[in-house]
Design an enzyme around this catalytic site. Structure first.
Site, PDB file in Angstrom:
ATOM      1  N   SER A 120     -75.849   6.465  59.297  1.00 18.76           N
ATOM      2  CA  SER A 120     -76.281   7.444  60.299  1.00 18.76           C
ATOM      3  C   SER A 120     -75.098   8.231  60.839  1.00 18.76           C
ATOM      4  O   SER A 120     -75.272   9.289  61.431  1.00 18.76           O
ATOM      5  CB  SER A 120     -76.933   6.734  61.485  1.00 18.76           C
ATOM      6  OG  SER A 120     -77.988   5.941  61.064  1.00 18.76           O
ATOM      7  N   HIS A 141     -78.984  10.488  53.744  1.00 10.78           N
ATOM      8  CA  HIS A 141     -79.453   9.959  55.017  1.00 10.78           C
ATOM      9  C   HIS A 141     -80.929  10.266  55.241  1.00 10.78           C
ATOM     10  O   HIS A 141     -81.302  11.402  55.547  1.00 10.78           O
ATOM     11  CB  HIS A 141     -78.582  10.546  56.148  1.00 10.78           C
ATOM     12  CG  HIS A 141     -78.918   9.998  57.493  1.00 10.78           C
ATOM     13  ND1 HIS A 141     -78.814  10.732  58.649  1.00 10.78           N
ATOM     14  CD2 HIS A 141     -79.390   8.785  57.878  1.00 10.78           C
ATOM     15  CE1 HIS A 141     -79.192   9.996  59.665  1.00 10.78           C
ATOM     16  NE2 HIS A 141     -79.546   8.812  59.221  1.00 10.78           N
ATOM     17  N   GLU A 153     -80.509  14.248  54.954  1.00 11.32           N
ATOM     18  CA  GLU A 153     -79.176  14.857  54.978  1.00 11.32           C
ATOM     19  C   GLU A 153     -78.394  14.358  53.756  1.00 11.32           C
ATOM     20  O   GLU A 153     -78.311  13.155  53.531  1.00 11.32           O
ATOM     21  CB  GLU A 153     -78.423  14.465  56.255  1.00 11.32           C
ATOM     22  CG  GLU A 153     -79.025  15.074  57.517  1.00 11.32           C
ATOM     23  CD  GLU A 153     -78.327  14.595  58.804  1.00 11.32           C
ATOM     24  OE1 GLU A 153     -78.304  15.352  59.771  1.00 11.32           O
ATOM     25  OE2 GLU A 153     -77.829  13.441  58.845  1.00 11.32           O
ATOM     26  N   ASN A 191     -77.926  13.166  64.039  1.00  6.27           N
ATOM     27  CA  ASN A 191     -77.497  12.125  64.984  1.00  6.27           C
ATOM     28  C   ASN A 191     -76.510  12.632  66.020  1.00  6.27           C
ATOM     29  O   ASN A 191     -76.371  12.046  67.090  1.00  6.27           O
ATOM     30  CB  ASN A 191     -76.944  10.910  64.241  1.00  6.27           C
ATOM     31  CG  ASN A 191     -78.066   9.922  63.987  1.00  6.27           C
ATOM     32  OD1 ASN A 191     -78.772   9.545  64.922  1.00  6.27           O
ATOM     33  ND2 ASN A 191     -78.265   9.545  62.755  1.00  6.27           N
TER      34      ASN A 191
HETATM   35  P1  NAD Z   1     -81.644  -3.368  59.445  1.00 10.40           P
HETATM   36  O1  NAD Z   1     -80.846  -4.224  60.348  1.00 10.40           O
HETATM   37  O2  NAD Z   1     -83.113  -3.282  59.621  1.00 10.40           O
HETATM   38  O3  NAD Z   1     -81.386  -3.811  57.908  1.00 10.40           O
HETATM   39  C1  NAD Z   1     -80.114  -4.033  57.360  1.00 10.40           C
HETATM   40  C2  NAD Z   1     -80.255  -5.064  56.247  1.00 10.40           C
HETATM   41  O4  NAD Z   1     -78.998  -5.187  55.574  1.00 10.40           O
HETATM   42  C3  NAD Z   1     -80.611  -6.479  56.766  1.00 10.40           C
HETATM   43  O5  NAD Z   1     -81.808  -6.910  56.136  1.00 10.40           O
HETATM   44  C4  NAD Z   1     -79.421  -7.342  56.366  1.00 10.40           C
HETATM   45  O6  NAD Z   1     -79.782  -8.666  55.983  1.00 10.40           O
HETATM   46  C5  NAD Z   1     -78.851  -6.554  55.194  1.00 10.40           C
HETATM   47  N1  NAD Z   1     -77.456  -6.831  54.886  1.00 10.40           N
HETATM   48  C6  NAD Z   1     -76.434  -7.112  55.745  1.00 10.40           C
HETATM   49  N2  NAD Z   1     -75.293  -7.277  55.052  1.00 10.40           N
HETATM   50  C7  NAD Z   1     -75.599  -7.108  53.729  1.00 10.40           C
HETATM   51  C8  NAD Z   1     -74.844  -7.188  52.533  1.00 10.40           C
HETATM   52  N3  NAD Z   1     -73.538  -7.445  52.560  1.00 10.40           N
HETATM   53  N4  NAD Z   1     -75.478  -6.974  51.360  1.00 10.40           N
HETATM   54  C9  NAD Z   1     -76.806  -6.733  51.325  1.00 10.40           C
HETATM   55  N5  NAD Z   1     -77.578  -6.649  52.433  1.00 10.40           N
HETATM   56  C10 NAD Z   1     -76.968  -6.834  53.623  1.00 10.40           C
HETATM   57  O7  NAD Z   1     -80.968  -1.936  59.522  1.00 10.40           O
HETATM   58  P2  NAD Z   1     -81.634  -0.503  59.223  1.00 10.40           P
HETATM   59  O8  NAD Z   1     -82.274  -0.013  60.459  1.00 10.40           O
HETATM   60  O9  NAD Z   1     -82.417  -0.580  57.962  1.00 10.40           O
HETATM   61  O10 NAD Z   1     -80.307   0.395  59.018  1.00 10.40           O
HETATM   62  C11 NAD Z   1     -79.594   0.379  57.794  1.00 10.40           C
HETATM   63  C12 NAD Z   1     -78.719   1.619  57.712  1.00 10.40           C
HETATM   64  O11 NAD Z   1     -79.540   2.793  57.812  1.00 10.40           O
HETATM   65  C13 NAD Z   1     -77.677   1.736  58.833  1.00 10.40           C
HETATM   66  O12 NAD Z   1     -76.518   2.345  58.329  1.00 10.40           O
HETATM   67  C14 NAD Z   1     -78.377   2.659  59.847  1.00 10.40           C
HETATM   68  O13 NAD Z   1     -77.470   3.341  60.666  1.00 10.40           O
HETATM   69  C15 NAD Z   1     -79.110   3.601  58.911  1.00 10.40           C
HETATM   70  N6  NAD Z   1     -80.302   4.265  59.467  1.00 10.40           N
HETATM   71  C16 NAD Z   1     -81.167   3.587  60.275  1.00 10.40           C
HETATM   72  C17 NAD Z   1     -82.299   4.253  60.785  1.00 10.40           C
HETATM   73  C18 NAD Z   1     -83.295   3.539  61.655  1.00 10.40           C
HETATM   74  O14 NAD Z   1     -84.118   4.233  62.301  1.00 10.40           O
HETATM   75  N7  NAD Z   1     -83.316   2.220  61.740  1.00 10.40           N
HETATM   76  C19 NAD Z   1     -82.534   5.601  60.438  1.00 10.40           C
HETATM   77  C20 NAD Z   1     -81.642   6.242  59.600  1.00 10.40           C
HETATM   78  C21 NAD Z   1     -80.518   5.569  59.119  1.00 10.40           C
END
Ligand code: NAD
Length: 285
Positions: A120, A141, A153, A191
């Site tokens: 993000s 993104h 993005e 963001n």
């Molecule tokens: P989340 O916490 O729901 O999921 C992250 C997952 O990654 C978890 O299941 C965790 O077990 C796993 N993980 C951790 N370390 C790992 C590794 N070394 N190898 C493999 N898997 C691993 O997080 P999310 O909300 O899905 O966010 C993920 C990314 O997307 C972040 O960079 C976040 O900023 C971005 N993002 C999130 C949103 C949102 O609304 N939640 C929107 C856009 C972008």
């Protein structure tokens, strides 16, 4: 673009599961991996349940759902990604975790495989800094929910090749998204614009100017926003939102207009992270 058939998704949380669903719905094969095996199993079950609901609502035929399910491959080893043409990383918003994954992926897959991050806010140039071929690394993104939000993005790091960006733009269009190409700046476009939306709402609430419910209602009714800032934090995950705010603030060298609010940290410490934990600013059954 014609050669792209198989996509790897690293991280099966909120975004990884949504992205994998989007991919299989659009005719690509998806491998999905998470460091936590239970999360992979849970993601498969939730994707299948969401696909089934789309069939019930007649948005997809039962045959389309059957085919999409066949294209989804839960994976318990990142080595299974060796034949992927694009890999999308969606793990927590921490640069050291993302960098370690990219270094691992570089060893596993072909050198022409595109490595994309769903970050993000973190610099693409920084994430790809340690790897041998940073020209094939870019940001891709998606927004939450990835299956619904039209914008994507595509972020070009300082070392990203123009071809990598072009392929990702074409790929996003195949997923029926509207891609926008961004420079590698903190928070990119959305963001960066969105930080005051959350931060000011937290300050207004903490100064007792208005309640959480009132702020959300006003933004929706008067501002015509689809969701208020608190409902949206609950959807995103308050921990995920806080990590992004901290990252944008640090990347702008502590510029005060991006300063996080301590109340958001209190919420993270309380473990009430939003919808995914059954409660955050609001309560969910
Ligand atoms: P989340 O916490 O729901 O999921 C992250 C997952 O990654 C978890 O299941 C965790 O077990 C796993 N993980 C951790 N370390 C790992 C590794 N070394 N190898 C493999 N898997 C691993 O997080 P999310 O909300 O899905 O966010 C993920 C990314 O997307 C972040 O960079 C976040 O900023 C971005 N993002 C999130 C949103 C949102 O609304 N939640 C929107 C856009 C972008």
């Amino acid at each position: 673009m014609d050669k792209i058939k198989t996509i790897g998704v690293v991280g099966a949380g909120t975004m990884g599961a949504g992205i994998a669903q989007l991919i299989v719905q659009h005719g690509f094969t998806a491998f999905i991996f998470d460091v936590d095996e239970k999360t992979v199993t849970k993601a498969k079950a939730s994707i299948e349940a969401r696909l089934a609901r789309l069939a019930e609502k007649k948005k997809l035929s039962f045959e389309e759902v059957y085919e999409a399910k066949k294209r989804l491959h839960p994976s318990y080893h990142i080595e299974n990604f060796q034949n992927c043409e694009i890999i999308i990383e969606a793990v927590p918003e921490k640069v050291e975790i993302k960098r370690a994954i990219f270094q691992q992926l570089e060893k596993v897959c072909r050198k022409e495989t595109i490595l994309a991050t769903n970050t993000s806010s973190i610099s693409i140039t920084q994430i790809s800094g340690m790897i041998e071929h940073p020209e094939r690394v870019a940001g891709l993104h998606f927004f939450n929910p990835a299956t619904i939000m039209p914008l994507v993005e595509v972020i070009q790091g300082l070392n990203t090749a123009a071809e990598t960006v072009e392929t990702l733009v074409a790929f996003a269009k195949k997923l029926n998204k509207n891609p926008v190409v961004c420079k590698d700046t903190p928070g990119f476009i959305v963001n960066r614009v969105a930080r005051p939306f959350y931060n000011e709402a937290l300050r207004i609430m903490n100064d007792q100017v208005a309640t959480v419910e009132q702020i959300d209602r006003i933004m929706k009714q008067a501002g015509n926003f689809k969701m208020g800032p608190f409902e949206l934090q609950d959807l995103i995950g308050i921990d995920v939102n806080f990590a992004t705010t901290k990252s944008v603030h640090a990347s702008f060298y502590g510029e005060s207009r991006f300063r996080p609010h301590y109340y958001q940290e209190r919420m993270v410490d309380s473990g009430r992270l939003g919808k995914k934990t059954g409660g955050g600013f609001f309560h969910y059954e």
